[in-house]
Design an enzyme around this catalytic site. Structure first.
Site, mmCIF file in Angstrom:
data_model
loop_
_atom_site.group_PDB
_atom_site.id
_atom_site.type_symbol
_atom_site.label_atom_id
_atom_site.label_comp_id
_atom_site.label_asym_id
_atom_site.label_seq_id
_atom_site.Cartn_x
_atom_site.Cartn_y
_atom_site.Cartn_z
ATOM 1 N N ASP A 19 47.726 32.422 45.243
ATOM 2 C CA ASP A 19 48.894 31.661 45.521
ATOM 3 C C ASP A 19 49.452 32.298 46.371
ATOM 4 O OD1 ASP A 19 47.773 30.181 42.896
ATOM 5 O OD2 ASP A 19 46.885 31.721 41.940
ATOM 6 N N TYR A 182 33.881 37.070 47.705
ATOM 7 C CA TYR A 182 33.825 36.789 45.815
ATOM 8 C C TYR A 182 32.396 38.046 45.317
ATOM 9 C CZ TYR A 182 37.152 33.303 45.791
ATOM 10 O OH TYR A 182 37.844 32.405 45.942
ATOM 11 N N GLN A 244 49.609 41.245 54.879
ATOM 12 C CA GLN A 244 48.937 39.602 55.550
ATOM 13 C C GLN A 244 48.519 40.224 56.951
ATOM 14 O OE1 GLN A 244 50.976 36.729 54.451
ATOM 15 N NE2 GLN A 244 49.559 35.375 52.983
ATOM 16 N N ARG A 260 37.175 33.875 52.594
ATOM 17 C CA ARG A 260 36.485 33.146 51.205
ATOM 18 C C ARG A 260 38.289 32.266 50.483
ATOM 19 N NH1 ARG A 260 37.756 38.289 46.506
ATOM 20 N NH2 ARG A 260 39.873 37.551 45.666
ATOM 21 N N GLY A 261 37.775 31.503 49.776
ATOM 22 C CA GLY A 261 39.011 31.037 49.265
ATOM 23 C C GLY A 261 39.884 29.790 49.852
ATOM 24 N N GLU A 262 41.494 30.369 50.213
ATOM 25 C CA GLU A 262 42.218 28.977 51.212
ATOM 26 C C GLU A 262 43.093 29.828 52.402
ATOM 27 O OE1 GLU A 262 43.810 26.273 48.354
ATOM 28 O OE2 GLU A 262 45.419 25.753 49.868
ATOM 29 N N ASP A 263 43.505 30.950 52.116
ATOM 30 C CA ASP A 263 43.979 31.149 53.155
ATOM 31 C C ASP A 263 43.713 32.343 54.267
ATOM 32 O OD1 ASP A 263 46.928 31.413 53.841
ATOM 33 O OD2 ASP A 263 46.769 33.699 53.896
ATOM 34 N N SER A 264 43.113 32.797 53.838
ATOM 35 C CA SER A 264 42.204 33.893 54.879
ATOM 36 C C SER A 264 40.669 32.563 56.123
ATOM 37 C CB SER A 264 40.726 34.246 53.618
ATOM 38 O OG SER A 264 40.339 34.233 52.994
HETATM 39 O O1 TRH Z 1 42.265 36.028 46.572
HETATM 40 P P1 TRH Z 1 41.452 34.075 47.491
HETATM 41 O O2 TRH Z 1 39.982 34.242 46.742
HETATM 42 O O3 TRH Z 1 42.600 32.982 46.704
HETATM 43 C C1 TRH Z 1 42.119 32.298 45.565
HETATM 44 C C2 TRH Z 1 41.689 31.219 46.639
HETATM 45 O O4 TRH Z 1 43.065 30.328 46.974
HETATM 46 C C3 TRH Z 1 40.828 29.512 45.422
HETATM 47 O O5 TRH Z 1 41.523 28.854 45.807
HETATM 48 C C4 TRH Z 1 43.023 30.190 44.905
HETATM 49 O O6 TRH Z 1 42.435 28.661 43.453
HETATM 50 C C5 TRH Z 1 42.116 31.131 44.042
HETATM 51 O O7 TRH Z 1 43.067 31.730 44.719
HETATM 52 C C6 TRH Z 1 43.596 30.766 42.586
HETATM 53 O O8 TRH Z 1 40.968 34.148 48.278
HETATM 54 P P2 TRH Z 1 42.120 33.649 49.881
HETATM 55 O O9 TRH Z 1 43.154 32.290 49.815
HETATM 56 O O10 TRH Z 1 42.421 33.851 51.613
HETATM 57 O O11 TRH Z 1 43.639 34.489 49.747
HETATM 58 C C7 TRH Z 1 43.655 36.323 49.953
HETATM 59 C C8 TRH Z 1 44.615 36.285 50.886
HETATM 60 O O12 TRH Z 1 44.956 37.908 50.906
HETATM 61 C C9 TRH Z 1 45.137 35.893 52.237
HETATM 62 O O13 TRH Z 1 46.597 35.649 51.509
HETATM 63 C C10 TRH Z 1 44.522 36.928 52.583
HETATM 64 C C11 TRH Z 1 45.407 38.019 52.295
HETATM 65 N N1 TRH Z 1 44.732 39.689 52.289
HETATM 66 C C12 TRH Z 1 45.627 40.729 52.861
HETATM 67 O O14 TRH Z 1 46.504 40.398 53.642
HETATM 68 N N2 TRH Z 1 45.035 41.670 53.154
HETATM 69 C C13 TRH Z 1 43.029 41.574 52.993
HETATM 70 O O15 TRH Z 1 42.975 43.389 53.417
HETATM 71 C C14 TRH Z 1 42.594 41.334 52.727
HETATM 72 C C15 TRH Z 1 40.777 41.219 52.711
HETATM 73 C C16 TRH Z 1 42.859 39.302 52.673
#
Ligand code: TRH
Length: 365
Positions: A19, A182, A244, A260-264
């Site tokens: 988010d 996850y 990030q 995983r998820g969305e942004d990564s």
């Molecule tokens: O953390 P997430 O699993 O987020 C999830 C998904 O968005 C999912 O769709 C949603 O329903 C849920 O959240 C609420 O994975 P995501 O989306 O990849 O987000 C991780 C963020 O963390 C991304 O912006 C990259 C960042 N990140 C860092 O900044 N530093 C790090 O070391 C790592 C591993 C990630």
């Protein structure tokens, strides 16, 4: 200058980092690329601080990378709505803010979750008139021109650390792998196939909730940042949770990225390296539909034998069982996977990005 200059983004941290990850990236792109005045309202500054280390969690407002970050809490001042408000992932705008929006005729966008499923195009940009007379627009990111697009690679902040200090440089013969997933993924299976495989592997693990699993694989009670573990062909390096921008640098540094998820997931696409994506688990198994739709869409122009290897690897990872055969099969095709991933990533880069499309969409309303 945009006709609608002031933008507010509201972000509720429901779980994980997605988010705030998406909201923060969008905020910076609207500011840096489109020169807009952007306020980011976040309800949990502690989680935000993990990827925005410059944040002071005790401040109710502060400027980070030219974005004003506000702590969103019940007693904040919501009396000055912006020209455009982005409600991320249906996080429900504060009632006083909604009331003030009526007087300002604020444009109201609900930013939805990303999916490559074909239905997204039919739902994108639909207007939903609300009881209070306002119109809420549903904005769906996506992989095709008839959707809301993807957050672009964007500009980095000036604080990108020297990557040489961040990640050690393993021998040239070793594959560099980053692991972000996850906790229910078959992490022990993966560590085992990497340990017993024929290729030396250097696996970078940013500190997240999977550390206990990695520790138990090595029969340790816990792990600490900076620790390196080695067994047979596997070396594991525990990294801090990165900013990030530094996380982007890690993806660019590696040969294979588990995301995983969305942004990564999107960052792995822009890194143009082979990646294995674990969608967010959903009880009704819609995450499998999301996964299949993505592979079909993203690798549409790739040879079917390579797509089949990619599909098998993803299914094994997402369905919690990874065999040595599947892993070795994936590594054997790595050059081909790299090439089709680069092609697909480049094709996507030709499309208009989410922030640009959103600005045009809002100015045209
Ligand atoms: O953390 P997430 O699993 O987020 C999830 C998904 O968005 C999912 O769709 C949603 O329903 C849920 O959240 C609420 O994975 P995501 O989306 O990849 O987000 C991780 C963020 O963390 C991304 O912006 C990259 C960042 N990140 C860092 O900044 N530093 C790090 O070391 C790592 C591993 C990630």
């Amino acid at each position: 200058m945009s006709a609608k200059q002031g933008w507010d983004i509201f972000c509720k941290v429901v779980d994980n980092f997605g988010d705030i990850g998406v909201s923060w990236r969008l905020a910076r792109q609207l500011r840096q690329t489109h020169n807009l005045t952007v306020k980011l309202w976040v309800d949990d500054l502690q989680v935000a601080q993990r990827m925005m280390p410059a944040i002071d969690i005790n401040k109710s407002s502060q400027v980070v990378d030219e974005v004003t970050v506000y702590h969103w809490h019940a007693h904040a001042d919501f009396s000055q709505p912006a020209d455009v408000v982005i409600e991320s992932f249906a996080c429900e705008l504060p009632v006083p803010y909604l009331a003030a929006m009526q007087a300002q005729s604020t444009t109201w966008i609900n930013l939805e979750y990303l999916s490559a499923e074909p239905w997204v195009a039919d739902f994108h940009a639909k207007a939903s008139p609300q009881n209070n007379g306002l119109i809420r627009y549903f904005y769906f990111p996506g992989f095709t021109e008839n959707t809301g697009g993807l957050l672009s690679f964007g500009m980095h902040s000036n604080v990108l650390s020297n990557t040489k200090q961040l990640f050690s440089k393993p021998p040239k013969s070793a594959f560099k792998i980053s692991l972000f997933c996850y906790p229910h993924a078959p992490i022990h299976d993966l560590l085992r196939v990497m340990e017993k495989g024929s290729t030396p592997i250097h696996c970078y693990v940013p500190a997240t909730s999977i550390l206990p699993q990695v520790a138990s694989y090595f029969a340790l009670p816990n792990l600490v940042v900076g620790q390196t573990l080695q067994s047979a062909n596997l070396t594991v390096e525990v990294l801090p949770f990165l900013s990030q921008d530094n996380y982007d640098a890690l993806l660019a540094h590696c040969d294979i990225n588990f995301v995983r998820g969305e942004d990564s997931w999107i960052r792995a696409i822009w890194a143009s390296k082979p990646f294995i994506w674990q969608p967010y688990f959903q009880e009704d198994h819609t995450h499998m539909q999301k996964l299949n739709a993505f592979i079909k869409q993203f690798y549409a122009n790739a040879p079917t034998d390579i797509v089949s290897v990619i599909q098998t690897m993803h299914e094994s990872w997402v369905c919690n069982a990874l065999s040595p055969q599947v892993w070795q099969g994936y590594l054997a095709e790595l050059e081909g996977i790299k090439s089709v991933t680069q092609d697909a990533s480049q094709a996507l880069q030709q499309q208009s990005d989410l922030a640009s499309k959103l600005v045009i969409f809002c100015n045209n309303l």
